[in-house]
Design an enzyme around this catalytic site. Structure first.
Site, PDB file in Angstrom:
ATOM      1  N   GLU A 165      39.182  34.091  46.189  1.00  0.00           N
ATOM      2  CA  GLU A 165      40.412  33.673  45.514  1.00  0.00           C
ATOM      3  C   GLU A 165      41.610  33.448  46.433  1.00  0.00           C
ATOM      4  O   GLU A 165      42.591  34.203  46.405  1.00  0.00           O
ATOM      5  CB  GLU A 165      40.790  34.698  44.445  1.00  0.00           C
ATOM      6  CG  GLU A 165      39.778  34.815  43.331  1.00  0.00           C
ATOM      7  CD  GLU A 165      40.289  35.676  42.169  1.00  0.00           C
ATOM      8  OE1 GLU A 165      41.320  36.341  42.317  1.00  0.00           O
ATOM      9  OE2 GLU A 165      39.636  35.658  41.121  1.00  0.00           O
ATOM     10  N   GLU A 372      32.864  36.332  38.961  1.00  0.00           N
ATOM     11  CA  GLU A 372      33.643  37.310  38.194  1.00  0.00           C
ATOM     12  C   GLU A 372      33.900  36.749  36.803  1.00  0.00           C
ATOM     13  O   GLU A 372      34.106  35.534  36.644  1.00  0.00           O
ATOM     14  CB  GLU A 372      35.016  37.606  38.839  1.00  0.00           C
ATOM     15  CG  GLU A 372      34.953  38.437  40.088  1.00  0.00           C
ATOM     16  CD  GLU A 372      36.332  38.735  40.687  1.00  0.00           C
ATOM     17  OE1 GLU A 372      37.324  38.808  39.946  1.00  0.00           O
ATOM     18  OE2 GLU A 372      36.390  38.878  41.926  1.00  0.00           O
TER      19      GLU A 372
HETATM   20  C1  BG6 Z   1      40.434  38.731  40.402  1.00  0.00           C
HETATM   21  C2  BG6 Z   1      40.139  39.555  41.611  1.00  0.00           C
HETATM   22  O1  BG6 Z   1      41.638  38.088  40.627  1.00  0.00           O
HETATM   23  O2  BG6 Z   1      40.628  39.346  39.197  1.00  0.00           O
HETATM   24  C3  BG6 Z   1      39.860  41.009  41.343  1.00  0.00           C
HETATM   25  O3  BG6 Z   1      39.158  38.977  42.404  1.00  0.00           O
HETATM   26  C4  BG6 Z   1      40.774  41.498  40.245  1.00  0.00           C
HETATM   27  O4  BG6 Z   1      39.988  41.710  42.533  1.00  0.00           O
HETATM   28  C5  BG6 Z   1      40.423  40.725  38.988  1.00  0.00           C
HETATM   29  O5  BG6 Z   1      40.763  42.871  40.023  1.00  0.00           O
HETATM   30  C6  BG6 Z   1      41.207  41.137  37.768  1.00  0.00           C
HETATM   31  O6  BG6 Z   1      42.558  41.043  38.001  1.00  0.00           O
HETATM   32  P1  BG6 Z   1      43.525  42.199  37.593  1.00  0.00           P
HETATM   33  O7  BG6 Z   1      44.862  41.773  38.059  1.00  0.00           O
HETATM   34  O8  BG6 Z   1      43.446  42.293  36.112  1.00  0.00           O
HETATM   35  O9  BG6 Z   1      43.001  43.416  38.269  1.00  0.00           O
END
Ligand code: BG6
Length: 467
Positions: A165, A372
């Site tokens: 990202e 993810e």
């Molecule tokens: C992504 C990242 O942006 O989203 C993760 O790769 C991150 O590291 C995840 O934890 C969720 O985002 P957040 O801000 O809700 O923790």
């Protein structure tokens, strides 16, 4: 019959800073996040990853849970300063041993590792020495680190990605200032982003030169943008947002070049990115093998005459986020008909199918992993059980959306929900939970399986048929 290919990979993901802890254990150097999270006012209630969920010391217990879940693959990242405390030079063998043991433990349970080389924890030494990503020197440093990882782990790991990202660590690090190094400087940011693309290309080149038996990709946020109205102004603003959020970040790694119109705009406005001889060729010759897509939400876009900046909801108080705006270009706005999480992220499974379609339309039928996808929520605990039914609903709908994309011809090869275990959310502390496994911070970080654990186990077991 399952809608997923029989060799489809079911896994889950985490990242080093968010789970490991052991921030100064056995010779590890400090990362930028070790320093940043200790500055007053930077994170939710001052939370940090000093201990996180102590995966560094409990990885065997965690891998046993992964095996019980039936995970076929595990996406995790390596902490650069754990291997190279100064970013370059002397290797911390204890750090190498930790990852080596983790890999062996995974393989012992037939879980295929997918390594992310950079999930935002930069050696602080390199930030101090030459300004981190802002300097071209980072490209050599990153390549050296990547080579070390290939050398030590390449005999057992065949799925790799270079970066996680870029939009987040460069965007929020250099444009909007919520991440280290806390800058609001587009000129530095655009050049830093160029160094990320060069570093990626160099690491891909080394991967091939060293004949690592596997595939190497790049992980991006997948965020479809749709205009809030049909007006020409809103549609133009949306095209621009899509150009920045997607084309700027995907084209250099999948086509080996920048989107021409945006490149001309950036160079005219800021005089960057600055190319050195050889940069273009390096990008062109080192296209990645696959793209990793991190999908959480879509954004609705409107034209923007007023707002500049980014006000996030980092508390979980619904409606407290104001979104992102670049005056004169675009702003994100709330969809009046949308369903939103407590952190103001729109839940929109159809967006995953749509956005995969947009990717294959622009880049061809490239191999894709969903690296993810997940729901951040404050999970209810009833009589000691973590009843995360909303997470099950969210994941089920997104797995169906993935199946739809496959039915439309996309080459999606695996799915990694975020996250395997509840972990530190960078700016939202431990109250924004994503995991199949709950961690009790009041009780010595004890692990506990959630309702979603058993549900996902059946999903994996049935190759996505039982949802
Ligand atoms: C992504 C990242 O942006 O989203 C993760 O790769 C991150 O590291 C995840 O934890 C969720 O985002 P957040 O801000 O809700 O923790």
């Amino acid at each position: 019959m399952s809608q997923f290919p029989k060799d489809f990979l079911w896994g889950a993901a985490t990242a080093s800073y968010q789970v490991e802890g052991g921030h100064d254990a056995e010779g590890k150097g400090l990362s930028n996040w070790d320093v940043f999270s200790h500055l007053p006012g930077t994170t939710y209630q001052g939370t940090n990853g000093d201990v996180a969920v102590d995966h560094y010391h409990r990885f065997k217990e965690d891998v046993a849970l992964m095996a019980e879940l039936g995970m076929q693959t595990y996406r995790f990242s390596i902490s650069w300063p754990r291997l190279l405390p100064q970013g370059t030079g002397k290797v911390n063998e204890a750090g190498v041993k930790f990852y080596s043991d983790l890999i062996d433990e995974l393989l012992k349970h037939n879980i295929r590792p997918m390594i992310t080389l950079y999930h935002w924890d930069l050696p602080q030494a390199l930030q101090d020495k030459f300004g981190g990503w802002a300097s071209r020197e980072i490209v050599d440093a990153f390549d050296g680190y990547a080579r070390l990882c290939y050398e030590r782990f390449g005999d057992r790991v065949d799925l790799w990605s270079t970066f996680n990202e870029t939009i987040v660590f460069i965007g929020m690090g250099y444009f909007t200032g919520q991440h280290p190094p806390k800058l609001n400087d587009p000129k530095v940011g655009i050049q830093a982003c160029h160094h990320v693309f060069l570093a990626n290309a160099r690491a891909v080149k080394s991967f091939r030169e060293m004949k690592i038996n596997g595939q190497i990709g790049f992980v991006n946020v997948l965020q479809p943008n749709d205009p809030i109205s049909d007006s020409l102004e809103d549609r133009r603003a949306c095209e621009f947002a899509e150009g920045i959020f997607t084309h700027w970040l995907y084209d250099p790694v999948l086509k080996g070049e920048y989107p021409a119109e945006l490149l001309a705009m950036a160079q005219q406005a800021f005089g960057v990115p600055e190319f050195h001889p050889g940069d273009e060729q390096l990008l062109k010759e080192n296209i990645v093998d696959f793209i990793g897509l991190n999908y959480y939400k879509r954004e609705m876009i409107a034209h923007n005459d007023d707002i500049n900046g980014f006000e996030m909801n980092n508390s979980g108080q619904k409606g407290s986020g104001r979104g992102l705006g670049f005056k004169g270009l675009f702003k994100t706005v709330r969809n009046p008909n949308g369903v939103y999480t407590d952190w103001d992220w729109e839940v929109y499974p159809q967006g995953l199918t749509d956005a995969i379609g947009r990717i294959t339309h622009r880049y061809g039928n490239i191999p894709i992993y969903i690296t993810e996808n997940g729901l951040g929520a404050k999970d209810p605990i009833v009589n000691g059980e973590v009843l995360d039914q909303p997470r099950i609903d969210y994941l089920r709908d997104h797995i169906k959306a993935t199946a739809d994309a496959i039915a439309q011809g996309a080459d999606v090869r695996g799915y990694y929900p975020w996250s395997f275990i509840d972990l530190l959310s960078w700016l939202n502390g431990y109250q924004k939970q994503y995991g199949f496994v709950y961690v009790d911070h009041e009780n010595n970080l004890a692990r506990k399986k959630k309702l979603s654990f058993d549900w996902y186990r059946k999903v994996i077991e049935s190759n996505g048929e039982t949802l």
